[in-house]
Design an enzyme around this catalytic site. Sequence first.
Site, mmCIF file in Angstrom:
data_model
loop_
_atom_site.group_PDB
_atom_site.id
_atom_site.type_symbol
_atom_site.label_atom_id
_atom_site.label_comp_id
_atom_site.label_asym_id
_atom_site.label_seq_id
_atom_site.Cartn_x
_atom_site.Cartn_y
_atom_site.Cartn_z
ATOM 1 N N CYS A 105 13.696 10.686 6.650
ATOM 2 C CA CYS A 105 13.742 10.024 8.149
ATOM 3 C C CYS A 105 14.699 10.348 8.793
ATOM 4 C CB CYS A 105 13.361 8.902 8.404
ATOM 5 S SG CYS A 105 13.564 7.412 7.078
ATOM 6 N N GLU A 126 11.198 16.188 14.910
ATOM 7 C CA GLU A 126 10.815 15.907 13.862
ATOM 8 C C GLU A 126 9.453 17.440 12.888
ATOM 9 O OE1 GLU A 126 8.982 12.821 11.335
ATOM 10 O OE2 GLU A 126 11.405 12.098 11.231
ATOM 11 N N GLU A 172 9.430 1.298 11.131
ATOM 12 C CA GLU A 172 10.597 2.165 10.864
ATOM 13 C C GLU A 172 9.870 4.135 11.110
ATOM 14 O OE1 GLU A 172 13.520 1.443 9.910
ATOM 15 O OE2 GLU A 172 13.443 -0.473 8.898
ATOM 16 N N LYS A 210 0.830 -1.066 -0.539
ATOM 17 C CA LYS A 210 -0.094 0.391 -0.275
ATOM 18 C C LYS A 210 1.296 1.475 -0.081
ATOM 19 C CE LYS A 210 -2.278 3.317 2.019
ATOM 20 N NZ LYS A 210 -1.300 4.509 1.584
HETATM 21 P P1 NAD Z 1 2.372 8.750 7.462
HETATM 22 O O1 NAD Z 1 2.385 8.343 9.189
HETATM 23 O O2 NAD Z 1 1.066 9.940 7.683
HETATM 24 O O3 NAD Z 1 1.542 7.912 6.353
HETATM 25 C C1 NAD Z 1 3.036 6.555 5.930
HETATM 26 C C2 NAD Z 1 1.749 4.903 4.755
HETATM 27 O O4 NAD Z 1 0.609 5.344 6.060
HETATM 28 C C3 NAD Z 1 1.329 6.422 4.187
HETATM 29 O O5 NAD Z 1 0.967 4.774 2.963
HETATM 30 C C4 NAD Z 1 -0.760 6.293 4.774
HETATM 31 O O6 NAD Z 1 -1.412 6.096 3.422
HETATM 32 C C5 NAD Z 1 -0.446 5.391 5.156
HETATM 33 N N1 NAD Z 1 -1.694 5.293 6.020
HETATM 34 C C6 NAD Z 1 -1.800 6.930 6.774
HETATM 35 N N2 NAD Z 1 -3.144 6.910 7.866
HETATM 36 C C7 NAD Z 1 -2.949 5.225 7.853
HETATM 37 C C8 NAD Z 1 -4.288 4.373 9.126
HETATM 38 N N3 NAD Z 1 -4.800 4.878 9.845
HETATM 39 N N4 NAD Z 1 -3.334 2.898 9.140
HETATM 40 C C9 NAD Z 1 -2.422 2.024 8.153
HETATM 41 N N5 NAD Z 1 -2.020 2.785 6.933
HETATM 42 C C10 NAD Z 1 -1.680 4.304 6.930
HETATM 43 O O7 NAD Z 1 3.829 9.470 7.490
HETATM 44 P P2 NAD Z 1 3.731 10.077 6.049
HETATM 45 O O8 NAD Z 1 3.461 11.359 6.245
HETATM 46 O O9 NAD Z 1 3.272 9.871 4.743
HETATM 47 O O10 NAD Z 1 5.477 10.488 6.288
HETATM 48 C C11 NAD Z 1 6.243 11.364 7.279
HETATM 49 C C12 NAD Z 1 6.582 10.005 7.614
HETATM 50 O O11 NAD Z 1 7.227 8.975 7.641
HETATM 51 C C13 NAD Z 1 7.965 11.116 8.507
HETATM 52 O O12 NAD Z 1 7.325 11.001 10.321
HETATM 53 C C14 NAD Z 1 8.785 10.698 8.344
HETATM 54 O O13 NAD Z 1 10.455 10.113 9.388
HETATM 55 C C15 NAD Z 1 8.772 9.055 8.709
HETATM 56 N N6 NAD Z 1 9.900 7.877 7.985
HETATM 57 C C16 NAD Z 1 9.861 7.444 8.972
HETATM 58 C C17 NAD Z 1 11.585 6.454 7.717
HETATM 59 C C18 NAD Z 1 12.063 5.359 7.441
HETATM 60 O O14 NAD Z 1 12.544 4.377 7.597
HETATM 61 N N7 NAD Z 1 12.008 5.565 9.362
HETATM 62 C C19 NAD Z 1 11.372 6.864 6.208
HETATM 63 C C20 NAD Z 1 10.159 6.839 5.699
HETATM 64 C C21 NAD Z 1 9.719 7.947 6.585
#
Ligand code: NAD
Length: 484
Positions: A289, A386, A255, A180
Amino acid sequence: MLSDKLWFDPAQVFIGGRWTAPFNGDGLPIEDPSTGSEIGLLAKGGTEDIDAAVAAAQSARLGDWGRMTATDRGRILSRLGQLILARAEDLAVIEALDVGKPLKQARADALALARYMEFYGGAADKLMGQTIPYLDGYTVYTLREPHGVTGHIVPWNYPMQIIGRSVGAALAMGNACVLKPAEEACLTALAFADLAHQAGLPAGALNVVPGLGAEAGAALSRHPGVHHLSFTGSVATGALVQAEAARNIVPVTLELGGKSPQLVFADADLDKALPFLVNAGIQNAGQTCSAASRILVERSRYGEVVDRMAAGYAQLRTGPALADLDLGPLISARQKGIVESYLALADDLTIAARGQIDPEAPAGGHYLAPALLSDVSPDHRLAREEIFGPVQVVIPFDSEEEAVAIANGTDYGLVASVWSDNGARQMRLARQLRAGQVFINNYGAGGGVELPFGGMGKSGHGREKGFEALYGFSVLKTVAAHHG
Ligand code: NAD
């Protein structure tokens, strides 16, 4: 033009080896962050599509994919790596348009995706069990088996890299995957599925359902047919996914975010350090991240580091992804608003430097000039939370102990680096820093696919990348045979 680059229809989902319209026929606009314009229509998958994808994955496990030897799985992944290399430029342009990242970064991501397939293709038949000395009359050994169906929820900031490290390792171990991608950036996930199909991956071994997090993402995380979940994204959503997984007693790799520090000691080689200090903060417009968003500097060289970083910032140019400058736009107006609200917490004195926005950049793009902040207290929200944008804070310290206390003083623990020529200090701090990766006199070590990666604290748990990921995407079975 995006449509010139696409060889598949992004308004469809990929399930069971076939492209189909999403169950409810809905679509989502695809926005180019460099212009703010709509450039296409994306499938908006929902619960029914996730159900169909999980069912297809279960069938694949019971069929050709489940019976395939590890060597043959590895061959398919290696072929997929070759196909990705052949289309690397198309993938890079698609990603640049979809995510807004400068073309050189998108190219690096496409090559990394290929490299993941090569690495995990080669590794697929290298993970072995053990024989265990036991009671007289027994032969005991262990088997490494796939979990079964794995769910992968990925964010928008590095789609190709994150798909590579998570789906690549899961497929290598023989799992059947449901992916997804983030609603803001799905195109390379769909391209990856099509190339995997071309490489000979059996139907159902990889299914891709774009859609909203609260709909398709939530449906995948609570699905009782999923045996392992890999989530990359925000802390808040990670907690939701882990709670859903707990109901089904399913293991989760999380992650999450970071507030990663680079520690610069007075004996550091500053000429060597400076490009890393700046680049690790502004790469991908800070939407990384593992961004080095905190720079801690020993007080005797604090002024010098701030001045030299500020001079670097003054040269930074932000513009459209295809113009390939230092920074592209942020992913969305929403993300830009979040970063601006953090910058509103800084006062004029703390803003040491800003980069520039290219005057030719389209008015509708989500551009934000990178900001270097100095003299921010380690307790300030700007130094603890962050921001996920091109903002770095520079903080002075007076002793090694204080540096470690500040470095370890946030909720996160993803990456840290130490700049010092003192070998004993390097070894001490590598142990004392609370982070999943510690770098000595570098930052990121080129991001190699070989290097296990993951967090401590609110940065998450579990490890992806490298050989280590293969343990996470498999389960150990013990066989004890009594033969007298
Ligand atoms: P997000 O949590 O909003 O979304 C991430 C994913 O989760 C998307 O595919 C989204 O559609 C899905 N999602 C959203 N709500 C959901 C729910 N209720 N149930 C299941 N899935 C759901 O994060 P974002 O804003 O897209 O990404 C930014 C964040 O991700 C930052 O905090 C960043 O640090 C983190 N990040 C971490 C890493 C790592 O490897 N540690 C890598 C990239 C990003």
